[in-house]
Design a protein around this motif. Structure first.
Motif, PDB file in Angstrom:
ATOM      1  N   SER A  65       0.865  -1.171   0.000  1.00 45.64           N
ATOM      2  CA  SER A  65       0.000   0.000   0.000  1.00 45.64           C
ATOM      3  C   SER A  65       0.903   1.222   0.000  1.00 45.64           C
ATOM      4  N   SER A  66       0.331   2.387  -0.013  1.00 52.73           N
ATOM      5  CA  SER A  66       1.140   3.604  -0.108  1.00 52.73           C
ATOM      6  C   SER A  66       1.898   3.920   1.176  1.00 52.73           C
ATOM      7  N   VAL A  67       1.545   3.299   2.302  1.00 51.73           N
ATOM      8  CA  VAL A  67       2.190   3.686   3.553  1.00 51.73           C
ATOM      9  C   VAL A  67       2.779   2.528   4.355  1.00 51.73           C
ATOM     10  N   THR A  68       2.567   1.285   3.947  1.00 53.39           N
ATOM     11  CA  THR A  68       3.062   0.160   4.736  1.00 53.39           C
ATOM     12  C   THR A  68       3.788  -0.845   3.864  1.00 53.39           C
ATOM     13  N   PHE A  69       4.549  -1.692   4.509  1.00 55.61           N
ATOM     14  CA  PHE A  69       5.154  -2.823   3.804  1.00 55.61           C
ATOM     15  C   PHE A  69       4.053  -3.758   3.340  1.00 55.61           C
ATOM     16  N   GLY A  70       4.372  -4.627   2.420  1.00 54.45           N
ATOM     17  CA  GLY A  70       3.398  -5.590   1.944  1.00 54.45           C
ATOM     18  C   GLY A  70       4.070  -6.904   1.622  1.00 54.45           C
ATOM     19  N   THR A  71       3.607  -7.536   0.579  1.00 54.86           N
ATOM     20  CA  THR A  71       4.109  -8.808   0.112  1.00 54.86           C
ATOM     21  C   THR A  71       5.342  -8.555  -0.738  1.00 54.86           C
ATOM     22  N   ARG A  72       6.396  -9.383  -0.565  1.00 56.09           N
ATOM     23  CA  ARG A  72       7.580  -9.139  -1.381  1.00 56.09           C
ATOM     24  C   ARG A  72       8.462 -10.369  -1.494  1.00 56.09           C
ATOM     25  N   VAL A  73       9.298 -10.352  -2.541  1.00 59.98           N
ATOM     26  CA  VAL A  73      10.363 -11.320  -2.748  1.00 59.98           C
ATOM     27  C   VAL A  73      11.642 -10.504  -2.844  1.00 59.98           C
ATOM     28  N   SER A  74      12.645 -10.901  -2.062  1.00 59.86           N
ATOM     29  CA  SER A  74      13.871 -10.099  -2.011  1.00 59.86           C
ATOM     30  C   SER A  74      15.092 -10.975  -1.765  1.00 59.86           C
ATOM     31  N   LEU A  75      16.258 -10.352  -1.878  1.00 56.26           N
ATOM     32  CA  LEU A  75      17.522 -10.970  -1.501  1.00 56.26           C
ATOM     33  C   LEU A  75      17.859 -10.512  -0.088  1.00 56.26           C
ATOM     34  N   THR A  76      18.374 -11.420   0.727  1.00 58.03           N
ATOM     35  CA  THR A  76      18.760 -11.087   2.104  1.00 58.03           C
ATOM     36  C   THR A  76      20.233 -10.689   2.157  1.00 58.03           C
ATOM     37  N   THR A  77      20.687 -10.258   3.325  1.00 56.99           N
ATOM     38  CA  THR A  77      22.100  -9.938   3.511  1.00 56.99           C
ATOM     39  C   THR A  77      22.980 -11.169   3.306  1.00 56.99           C
ATOM     40  N   GLY A  78      22.426 -12.360   3.472  1.00 59.03           N
ATOM     41  CA  GLY A  78      23.166 -13.602   3.270  1.00 59.03           C
ATOM     42  C   GLY A  78      23.046 -14.145   1.860  1.00 59.03           C
ATOM     43  N   ASN A  79      22.615 -13.310   0.902  1.00 62.07           N
ATOM     44  CA  ASN A  79      22.477 -13.718  -0.504  1.00 62.07           C
ATOM     45  C   ASN A  79      21.461 -14.843  -0.683  1.00 62.07           C
ATOM     46  N   GLN A  80      20.405 -14.832   0.116  1.00 60.88           N
ATOM     47  CA  GLN A  80      19.355 -15.833   0.024  1.00 60.88           C
ATOM     48  C   GLN A  80      18.067 -15.185  -0.471  1.00 60.88           C
ATOM     49  N   ILE A  81      17.156 -16.015  -0.963  1.00 57.33           N
ATOM     50  CA  ILE A  81      15.846 -15.521  -1.387  1.00 57.33           C
ATOM     51  C   ILE A  81      14.903 -15.555  -0.192  1.00 57.33           C
ATOM     52  N   SER A  82      14.174 -14.466  -0.008  1.00 53.61           N
ATOM     53  CA  SER A  82      13.202 -14.348   1.072  1.00 53.61           C
ATOM     54  C   SER A  82      11.843 -13.980   0.493  1.00 53.61           C
ATOM     55  N   GLY A  83      10.819 -14.673   0.943  1.00 58.25           N
ATOM     56  CA  GLY A  83       9.443 -14.265   0.686  1.00 58.25           C
ATOM     57  C   GLY A  83       8.907 -13.696   1.979  1.00 58.25           C
TER      58      GLY A  83
END
Length: 185
Positions: A65-83
């Motif tokens: 949303s415009s003001v909060t975190f939501g659903t995401r897929v990202s890389l972590t500091t340990g080079n891992q995939i995070s959902g």
């Protein structure tokens, strides 16, 4: 897919992976778009290529949303995939890591009752979670809303978004398609 100004646009590059093009995100670029989108159920799969070692969380695909975190897929500091699902928060990190300058298939399945994250052929599933809020924006290459920190530093080659929760078998078939097309593993 628009970017809000020309300073944050990734650049189109040829011959990024397996002779195919991709978008180069230089650590200061991202794409965003305002949409009316309910984030559950949802499956996101894609191909990316990180430049160097991550060292800090980096966004691949975020719905918020415009003001909060939501659903995401990202890389972590340990080079891992995070959902990750916020409101309430639930996250899953896939064992194994992304190699520096190596291409990878990433994915996450958000069913509304559980979460599965994917890196290449590996999966990691979480316990039950609540569905969360409606997302209004999709960002590519950015982790958090209203922030220019944690932007992707590398290539995003392809992203597929399904408005359903694919089964692990279906996710594996899509990952195999992406692997064949992009020559990842």
């Amino acid at each position: 897919f628009p970017s809000h100004d020309t300073d944050t646009k990734p650049t189109y590059q040829t011959n990024v992976q397996n002779g195919l093009p991709g978008l180069l995100f230089d650590g200061g670029d991202y794409l965003d778009n305002a949409v009316a989108y309910n984030s559950f159920p949802l499956t996101i799969l894609g191909v990316a290529k990180q430049s160097g070692v991550v060292g800090t969380p980096r966004g691949l695909v975020s719905l918020h949303s415009s003001v909060t975190f939501g659903t995401r897929v990202s890389l972590t500091t340990g080079n891992q995939i995070s959902g990750l699902i916020a409101t309430p928060s639930s996250s899953r990190i896939v064992p194994g890591s992304v190699a520096a300058n190596g291409a990878f298939v990433f994915g996450a399945r958000f069913s509304g009752i559980d979460l599965t994250a994917q890196l290449n052929r590996d999966f990691s599933s979480s316990s039950a979670h609540a569905a969360g809020a409606v997302a209004n924006n999709i960002d590519i290459g950015r982790l958090n809303v209203n922030s220019t920190a944690n932007l992707m530093n590398g290539y995003i080659c392809e992203i597929l978004i399904y408005n359903s929760a694919l089964t692990p078998g279906q996710m594996e078939r899509v990952a195999n398609y992406l692997n064949t097309k992009w020559g990842v593993y």
